[in-house]
Design a protein around this motif. Sequence first.
Motif, short mmCIF file in Angstrom:
data_model
loop_
_atom_site.label_atom_id
_atom_site.label_comp_id
_atom_site.label_asym_id
_atom_site.label_seq_id
_atom_site.Cartn_x
_atom_site.Cartn_y
_atom_site.Cartn_z
N TYR A 131 0.67 -1.14 -0.08
CA TYR A 131 0.07 -0.58 -0.18
C TYR A 131 0.66 1.39 0.01
O TYR A 131 0.62 2.13 -0.58
CB TYR A 131 -1.08 0.03 1.50
N PHE A 136 -1.37 3.39 -7.40
CA PHE A 136 -2.42 2.53 -7.89
C PHE A 136 -3.62 2.29 -6.58
O PHE A 136 -4.27 1.47 -6.56
CB PHE A 136 -2.38 0.97 -8.80
N PRO A 146 -5.81 -8.24 0.84
CA PRO A 146 -6.45 -8.63 -0.43
C PRO A 146 -5.93 -10.13 -0.56
O PRO A 146 -4.80 -10.30 0.24
CB PRO A 146 -5.54 -8.11 -2.16
N CYS A 159 -4.31 -8.64 -5.14
CA CYS A 159 -4.70 -7.26 -5.25
C CYS A 159 -6.06 -6.51 -5.41
O CYS A 159 -6.45 -7.80 -6.09
CB CYS A 159 -3.93 -6.60 -6.28
S1 SF4 Z 1 -4.08 -3.99 -3.46
FE1 SF4 Z 1 -3.65 -3.82 -5.85
S2 SF4 Z 1 -3.76 -1.29 -5.94
FE2 SF4 Z 1 -4.47 -1.65 -4.18
S3 SF4 Z 1 -2.51 -0.67 -2.42
FE3 SF4 Z 1 -2.12 -2.90 -2.83
S4 SF4 Z 1 -1.26 -4.06 -5.00
FE4 SF4 Z 1 -1.44 -1.54 -4.74
#
Ligand code: SF4
Length: 184
Positions: A131, A136, A146, A159
Amino acid sequence: MKQRVNIALALALNPSLIIADEPTTALDVMVQDQIFHRILEIQKKIHSSLLLITHDISLVAENCHKVAVMYAGKFMEYSEVDRVFGEPFHPYTLGLKNAFPSISRSKDRPLISIPKNPPSLFDPPDQCRFYSRCPFSTSLCGEEEPMIREVADGHYVACHHVDRVEEMREKAVREEIWDPSLNQ
Ligand code: SF4
Protein backbone atom coordinates in the motif's frame (compact mmCIF):
# COMPACT_ATOMS: atom_id res chain seq x y z
CA MET A 1 34.64 -21.82 -1.87
CA LYS A 2 32.49 -22.47 1.24
CA GLN A 3 29.38 -22.06 -0.93
CA ARG A 4 30.64 -24.75 -3.33
CA VAL A 5 31.42 -27.16 -0.49
CA ASN A 6 28.01 -26.63 1.12
CA ILE A 7 26.22 -27.18 -2.18
CA ALA A 8 28.26 -30.34 -2.86
CA LEU A 9 27.49 -31.72 0.64
CA ALA A 10 23.76 -31.04 0.33
CA LEU A 11 23.47 -32.58 -3.13
CA ALA A 12 25.49 -35.67 -2.15
CA LEU A 13 22.44 -36.83 -0.14
CA ASN A 14 20.32 -37.15 -3.32
CA PRO A 15 17.44 -35.07 -1.96
CA SER A 16 13.99 -35.25 -3.60
CA LEU A 17 13.68 -31.48 -3.14
CA ILE A 18 16.52 -28.97 -3.37
CA ILE A 19 15.82 -25.62 -1.70
CA ALA A 20 18.38 -23.14 -3.00
CA ASP A 21 18.17 -19.90 -1.01
CA GLU A 22 20.14 -17.18 -2.82
CA PRO A 23 22.63 -19.84 -4.01
CA THR A 24 24.77 -17.46 -6.03
CA THR A 25 24.78 -14.34 -3.83
CA ALA A 26 28.15 -12.59 -3.45
CA LEU A 27 29.73 -14.62 -6.26
CA ASP A 28 31.07 -13.08 -9.44
CA VAL A 29 29.02 -13.64 -12.58
CA MET A 30 31.24 -16.41 -14.02
CA VAL A 31 31.23 -18.42 -10.79
CA GLN A 32 27.47 -17.82 -10.36
CA ASP A 33 26.91 -19.36 -13.77
CA GLN A 34 29.16 -22.37 -13.10
CA ILE A 35 27.59 -23.11 -9.72
CA PHE A 36 24.03 -22.76 -10.89
CA HIS A 37 24.59 -24.95 -13.91
CA ARG A 38 26.16 -27.59 -11.67
CA ILE A 39 23.08 -27.49 -9.41
CA LEU A 40 20.82 -27.90 -12.46
CA GLU A 41 22.90 -30.81 -13.80
CA ILE A 42 22.68 -32.66 -10.50
CA GLN A 43 18.98 -31.82 -10.11
CA LYS A 44 18.24 -33.39 -13.49
CA LYS A 45 20.45 -36.40 -12.76
CA ILE A 46 18.77 -37.26 -9.46
CA HIS A 47 15.28 -36.21 -10.68
CA SER A 48 14.66 -33.84 -7.79
CA SER A 49 12.55 -30.70 -7.67
CA LEU A 50 14.19 -27.33 -7.21
CA LEU A 51 12.80 -24.47 -5.13
CA LEU A 52 14.85 -21.38 -5.87
CA ILE A 53 14.65 -18.37 -3.55
CA THR A 54 16.30 -15.37 -5.14
CA HIS A 55 16.20 -11.67 -5.93
CA ASP A 56 17.70 -12.39 -9.35
CA ILE A 57 14.82 -12.23 -11.84
CA SER A 58 17.00 -13.37 -14.74
CA LEU A 59 17.91 -16.59 -12.89
CA VAL A 60 14.19 -17.28 -12.41
CA ALA A 61 13.25 -16.35 -15.97
CA GLU A 62 15.91 -18.65 -17.43
CA ASN A 63 15.55 -21.66 -15.18
CA CYS A 64 12.14 -21.93 -13.53
CA HIS A 65 8.75 -23.19 -14.68
CA LYS A 66 6.69 -21.33 -12.10
CA VAL A 67 7.30 -18.26 -9.97
CA ALA A 68 5.76 -16.83 -6.82
CA VAL A 69 6.52 -13.12 -6.41
CA MET A 70 6.70 -12.27 -2.70
CA TYR A 71 6.66 -8.91 -0.97
CA ALA A 72 7.00 -8.27 2.77
CA GLY A 73 6.46 -11.95 3.51
CA LYS A 74 3.32 -12.41 1.40
CA PHE A 75 2.54 -13.91 -1.99
CA MET A 76 1.66 -11.17 -4.46
CA GLU A 77 1.49 -13.14 -7.71
CA TYR A 78 1.94 -16.77 -8.75
CA SER A 79 1.86 -18.55 -12.10
CA GLU A 80 4.05 -19.86 -14.87
CA VAL A 81 7.15 -17.73 -15.40
CA ASP A 82 6.15 -16.63 -18.92
CA ARG A 83 2.79 -15.43 -17.71
CA VAL A 84 4.01 -13.58 -14.62
CA PHE A 85 6.78 -11.74 -16.47
CA GLY A 86 4.96 -11.51 -19.81
CA GLU A 87 1.56 -10.34 -18.55
CA PRO A 88 1.91 -9.31 -14.91
CA PHE A 89 -1.18 -8.27 -12.97
CA HIS A 90 0.27 -7.10 -9.67
CA PRO A 91 1.65 -3.54 -9.32
CA TYR A 92 4.70 -4.88 -7.46
CA THR A 93 5.53 -7.27 -10.33
CA LEU A 94 5.09 -4.35 -12.74
CA GLY A 95 7.51 -2.33 -10.61
CA LEU A 96 10.05 -5.17 -10.51
CA LYS A 97 10.00 -5.45 -14.29
CA ASN A 98 10.71 -1.73 -14.65
CA ALA A 99 13.63 -1.94 -12.24
CA PHE A 100 15.38 -4.84 -13.95
CA PRO A 101 17.94 -4.15 -16.70
CA SER A 102 17.37 -5.97 -19.98
CA ILE A 103 19.22 -5.91 -23.28
CA SER A 104 15.88 -5.79 -25.10
CA ARG A 105 14.81 -2.66 -23.20
CA SER A 106 14.44 0.36 -25.42
CA LYS A 107 16.99 3.17 -24.88
CA ASP A 108 14.10 5.57 -24.27
CA ARG A 109 12.81 3.56 -21.34
CA PRO A 110 14.74 4.29 -18.14
CA LEU A 111 15.10 1.84 -15.26
CA ILE A 112 12.58 2.87 -12.62
CA SER A 113 13.07 2.02 -8.97
CA ILE A 114 10.17 1.70 -6.54
CA PRO A 115 10.43 4.57 -4.04
CA LYS A 116 10.12 4.15 -0.23
CA ASN A 117 10.68 1.02 1.85
CA PRO A 118 8.75 -2.15 2.70
CA PRO A 119 6.70 -2.14 5.95
CA SER A 120 8.20 -3.42 9.19
CA LEU A 121 7.51 -7.12 9.67
CA PHE A 122 7.74 -6.72 13.46
CA ASP A 123 4.35 -5.03 13.30
CA PRO A 124 2.91 -5.74 9.84
CA PRO A 125 -0.03 -3.58 8.72
CA ASP A 126 -3.59 -4.94 8.31
CA GLN A 127 -3.73 -3.56 4.78
CA CYS A 128 -2.18 -4.43 1.46
CA ARG A 129 1.51 -4.77 2.27
CA PHE A 130 2.40 -2.84 -0.88
CA TYR A 131 0.00 0.00 0.00
CA SER A 132 2.58 2.62 1.03
CA ARG A 133 4.51 2.22 -2.24
CA CYS A 134 1.77 1.45 -4.73
CA PRO A 135 0.87 4.20 -7.21
CA PHE A 136 -2.52 2.57 -7.88
CA SER A 137 -3.73 2.29 -4.28
CA THR A 138 -7.21 3.34 -3.16
CA SER A 139 -8.76 3.69 0.30
CA LEU A 140 -9.88 0.05 0.12
CA CYS A 141 -6.22 -1.03 -0.10
CA GLY A 142 -5.49 0.86 3.12
CA GLU A 143 -8.40 -0.76 4.95
CA GLU A 144 -8.29 -4.38 3.86
CA GLU A 145 -5.57 -6.83 2.97
CA PRO A 146 -6.34 -8.38 -0.45
CA MET A 147 -6.73 -12.16 -0.61
CA ILE A 148 -4.86 -14.04 -3.29
CA ARG A 149 -7.28 -15.16 -6.02
CA GLU A 150 -7.23 -16.78 -9.44
CA VAL A 151 -7.47 -14.14 -12.18
CA ALA A 152 -6.82 -16.46 -15.13
CA ASP A 153 -6.26 -20.19 -15.46
CA GLY A 154 -3.47 -21.00 -12.96
CA HIS A 155 -2.59 -17.32 -12.44
CA TYR A 156 -3.08 -16.03 -8.87
CA VAL A 157 -2.84 -12.41 -7.71
CA ALA A 158 -3.30 -10.59 -4.38
CA CYS A 159 -4.61 -7.17 -5.41
CA HIS A 160 -7.99 -5.48 -4.98
CA HIS A 161 -7.79 -3.85 -8.38
CA VAL A 162 -6.94 -6.53 -10.94
CA ASP A 163 -9.85 -5.17 -13.00
CA ARG A 164 -7.64 -2.10 -13.67
CA VAL A 165 -4.74 -4.18 -15.00
CA GLU A 166 -4.70 -2.66 -18.51
CA GLU A 167 -4.50 0.86 -17.07
CA MET A 168 -1.81 -0.21 -14.57
CA ARG A 169 0.34 -1.89 -17.25
CA GLU A 170 0.13 1.18 -19.43
CA LYS A 171 0.96 3.66 -16.63
CA ALA A 172 3.57 1.58 -14.77
CA VAL A 173 6.25 2.26 -17.42
CA ARG A 174 6.14 5.99 -16.60
CA GLU A 175 8.64 7.16 -14.01
CA GLU A 176 6.40 9.94 -12.67
CA ILE A 177 3.72 7.39 -11.76
CA TRP A 178 6.09 5.90 -9.18
CA ASP A 179 7.59 9.19 -8.10
CA PRO A 180 4.99 12.01 -8.29
CA SER A 181 7.67 14.57 -7.26
CA LEU A 182 8.97 14.31 -10.86
CA ASN A 183 5.80 16.13 -11.96
CA GLN A 184 6.58 19.15 -9.78
S1 SF4 B 1 -4.29 -3.92 -3.41
FE1 SF4 B 1 -3.32 -3.70 -5.41
S2 SF4 B 1 -3.76 -1.56 -6.00
FE2 SF4 B 1 -4.12 -1.75 -3.79
S3 SF4 B 1 -2.21 -1.10 -2.84
FE3 SF4 B 1 -2.18 -3.33 -3.02
S4 SF4 B 1 -1.16 -3.73 -4.94
FE4 SF4 B 1 -1.77 -1.59 -4.97
